[in-house]
Design a protein around this motif. Structure first.
Motif, PDB file in Angstrom:
ATOM      1  N   UNK A   1      -0.721   2.443 -16.679  1.00  0.00           N
ATOM      2  CA  UNK A   1      -0.917   1.192 -15.945  1.00  0.00           C
ATOM      3  C   UNK A   1      -2.227   1.264 -15.154  1.00  0.00           C
ATOM      4  N   UNK A   2      -3.030   0.214 -15.233  1.00  0.00           N
ATOM      5  CA  UNK A   2      -4.275   0.178 -14.480  1.00  0.00           C
ATOM      6  C   UNK A   2      -3.980   0.030 -12.987  1.00  0.00           C
ATOM      7  N   UNK A   3      -4.886   0.581 -12.178  1.00  0.00           N
ATOM      8  CA  UNK A   3      -4.650   0.595 -10.736  1.00  0.00           C
ATOM      9  C   UNK A   3      -4.517  -0.814 -10.178  1.00  0.00           C
ATOM     10  N   UNK A   4      -5.367  -1.736 -10.614  1.00  0.00           N
ATOM     11  CA  UNK A   4      -5.354  -3.080 -10.042  1.00  0.00           C
ATOM     12  C   UNK A   4      -4.134  -3.876 -10.464  1.00  0.00           C
ATOM     13  N   UNK A   5      -3.353  -3.331 -11.411  1.00  0.00           N
ATOM     14  CA  UNK A   5      -2.146  -4.024 -11.840  1.00  0.00           C
ATOM     15  C   UNK A   5      -0.894  -3.522 -11.114  1.00  0.00           C
ATOM     16  N   UNK A   6      -1.065  -2.567 -10.220  1.00  0.00           N
ATOM     17  CA  UNK A   6       0.071  -2.087  -9.438  1.00  0.00           C
ATOM     18  C   UNK A   6       0.590  -3.203  -8.531  1.00  0.00           C
ATOM     19  N   UNK A   7       1.893  -3.188  -8.219  1.00  0.00           N
ATOM     20  CA  UNK A   7       2.445  -4.208  -7.315  1.00  0.00           C
ATOM     21  C   UNK A   7       1.706  -4.216  -5.985  1.00  0.00           C
ATOM     22  N   UNK A   8       1.590  -5.377  -5.379  1.00  0.00           N
ATOM     23  CA  UNK A   8       0.869  -5.519  -4.124  1.00  0.00           C
ATOM     24  C   UNK A   8       1.470  -4.649  -3.029  1.00  0.00           C
ATOM     25  N   UNK A   9       2.801  -4.529  -3.014  1.00  0.00           N
ATOM     26  CA  UNK A   9       3.469  -3.736  -1.993  1.00  0.00           C
ATOM     27  C   UNK A   9       3.082  -2.254  -2.107  1.00  0.00           C
ATOM     28  N   UNK A  10       2.970  -1.762  -3.348  1.00  0.00           N
ATOM     29  CA  UNK A  10       2.587  -0.373  -3.559  1.00  0.00           C
ATOM     30  C   UNK A  10       1.117  -0.146  -3.175  1.00  0.00           C
ATOM     31  N   UNK A  11       0.283  -1.113  -3.481  1.00  0.00           N
ATOM     32  CA  UNK A  11      -1.126  -1.017  -3.102  1.00  0.00           C
ATOM     33  C   UNK A  11      -1.271  -0.947  -1.578  1.00  0.00           C
ATOM     34  N   UNK A  12      -0.438  -1.708  -0.883  1.00  0.00           N
ATOM     35  CA  UNK A  12      -0.493  -1.709   0.584  1.00  0.00           C
ATOM     36  C   UNK A  12      -0.140  -0.342   1.145  1.00  0.00           C
ATOM     37  N   UNK A  13       0.867   0.300   0.552  1.00  0.00           N
ATOM     38  CA  UNK A  13       1.265   1.633   1.012  1.00  0.00           C
ATOM     39  C   UNK A  13       0.133   2.631   0.794  1.00  0.00           C
ATOM     40  N   UNK A  14      -0.499   2.563  -0.383  1.00  0.00           N
ATOM     41  CA  UNK A  14      -1.621   3.453  -0.687  1.00  0.00           C
ATOM     42  C   UNK A  14      -2.770   3.210   0.289  1.00  0.00           C
ATOM     43  N   UNK A  15      -3.044   1.950   0.583  1.00  0.00           N
ATOM     44  CA  UNK A  15      -4.149   1.599   1.486  1.00  0.00           C
ATOM     45  C   UNK A  15      -3.947   2.192   2.872  1.00  0.00           C
ATOM     46  N   UNK A  16      -2.700   2.293   3.315  1.00  0.00           N
ATOM     47  CA  UNK A  16      -2.415   2.836   4.641  1.00  0.00           C
ATOM     48  C   UNK A  16      -2.732   4.305   4.785  1.00  0.00           C
ATOM     49  N   UNK A  17      -2.912   5.008   3.663  1.00  0.00           N
ATOM     50  CA  UNK A  17      -3.212   6.441   3.703  1.00  0.00           C
ATOM     51  C   UNK A  17      -4.693   6.729   3.522  1.00  0.00           C
ATOM     52  N   UNK A  18      -5.483   5.731   3.220  1.00  0.00           N
ATOM     53  CA  UNK A  18      -6.886   5.948   2.908  1.00  0.00           C
ATOM     54  C   UNK A  18      -7.771   5.904   4.152  1.00  0.00           C
ATOM     55  N   UNK A  19      -8.779   6.772   4.261  1.00  0.00           N
ATOM     56  CA  UNK A  19      -9.757   6.662   5.348  1.00  0.00           C
ATOM     57  C   UNK A  19     -10.587   5.403   5.177  1.00  0.00           C
ATOM     58  N   UNK A  20     -11.265   4.989   6.240  1.00  0.00           N
ATOM     59  CA  UNK A  20     -11.958   3.700   6.262  1.00  0.00           C
ATOM     60  C   UNK A  20     -12.973   3.546   5.129  1.00  0.00           C
ATOM     61  N   UNK A  21     -13.802   4.564   4.899  1.00  0.00           N
ATOM     62  CA  UNK A  21     -14.831   4.456   3.870  1.00  0.00           C
ATOM     63  C   UNK A  21     -14.255   4.241   2.495  1.00  0.00           C
ATOM     64  N   UNK A  22     -13.216   5.008   2.145  1.00  0.00           N
ATOM     65  CA  UNK A  22     -12.567   4.849   0.840  1.00  0.00           C
ATOM     66  C   UNK A  22     -11.879   3.493   0.742  1.00  0.00           C
TER      67      UNK A  22
END
Length: 306
Positions: A1-22
């Motif tokens: 599965x391509x990254x941009x096709x992941x569910x929005x809720x899962x993307x939000x969880x991933x975003x919460x772990x990323x540093x600002x630049x990434x």
């Protein structure tokens, strides 16, 4: 599965772990996350004359003051961060604006609050009362020092501060700087504390640990003063109470020593009391650490299973 096709809720969880630049780079490549970098951009503080570093905005936004023209942008960023599972870091720049600052934080968002700074007695109590009245989810609270000297210098009304602390709700983690005994007894009544970090607790009343029924871990940061070894008084008292500290599973002690000779003496002392600690059912480890400029740290950890 391509990254941009992941569910929005899962993307939000991933975003919460990323540093600002990434996070900024990812949001530019992923349309579903574009609103995050947009919220970060809007929440900069042009009124301060410079742009806030992205690391102060994501993943855990730092809040210390809010200009009237920026309230909407700040609230939008906080809501976005909350949806991604982040927490807000609150460091009030002014006692008078602190209640207004807290109003912008979503009620479901965990916050870490640092009350470090130079406050008068009335301001200190005002800050704590405002935090209690906000009904926000305080996950971590740092209480700045109130020594006997500062109490007299600033004219602190101790009963007023004690009363304000008594209004606080459940707080899992506490960091408390050097305090007079009356404040320590008030702190021991805060509900739900499972981790306590005590810095330079010169007159720490060990019996307060008996009142903190939910406490699991405690860390003491002590100093070996040039004149006298005040840390031994606290540790000896702590050893005497070990059998009654039923809820604790970890006690971590750090003693800052200015010179190598002091460190060796401290390590000898810690190894000397090891037998008494182990008799109470605790496992003991003793270690040391070299600091480049501040000296040496003698370490000991006492752990047990409950």
């Amino acid at each position: 599965m391509r990254f941009h096709r992941l569910p929005k809720e899962l993307l939000a969880i991933i975003a919460g772990y990323l540093p600002a630049g990434d996070m900024i780079r990812l949001s530019h490549a992923t349309p579903l996350l574009k609103h995050i970098s947009a919220a970060m951009y809007d929440a900069r503080s042009p009124s301060m004359g410079f742009e806030v570093r992205p690391s102060l905005l994501w993943p855990n936004p730092i809040q210390n003051c809010v200009d009237g023209s920026e309230i909407a942008a700040v609230k939008r960023l906080l809501n976005v961060a909350n949806q991604c599972g982040s927490f807000a870091i609150v460091k009030p720049a002014s006692a008078g604006t602190f209640p207004q600052l807290l109003k912008h934080i979503p009620g479901s968002m965990p916050i870490q609050v640092s009350l470090s700074g130079i406050w008068t007695g009335s301001q200190y109590a005002h800050l704590i009362r405002a935090l209690a009245d906000s009904n926000l989810r305080v996950a971590f609270l740092e209480l700045f020092k109130l020594t006997d000297f500062l109490v007299k210098l600033q004219g602190v009304n101790i009963p007023d501060v004690v009363s304000a602390i008594g209004r606080l709700g459940i707080i899992p983690c506490l960091l408390v700087d050097e305090m007079v005994a009356e404040i320590w007894y008030a702190v021991s009544k805060i509900k739900g504390v499972h981790t306590l970090d005590a810095r330079s607790p010169r007159d720490f009343p060990t019996p307060v640990l008996l009142d903190m029924k939910s406490l699991r871990k405690v860390r003491f940061r002590l100093e070996d003063k040039v004149r006298g070894s005040l840390y031994t008084v606290l540790i000896d008292d702590l050893v005497q109470h070990l059998a009654n500290l039923k809820s604790l599973t970890t006690i971590h002690l750090e003693v800052l020593c200015p010179v190598a000779v002091k460190m060796i003496l401290c390590l000898t002392y810690l190894e000397g009391i090891q037998g008494d600690v182990e008799k109470s059912g605790w496992r003991v480890t003793v270690d040391r650490r070299l600091l480049k400029r501040a000296g040496f740290i003698a370490l000991t950890s006492w752990t047990r299973e409950t």
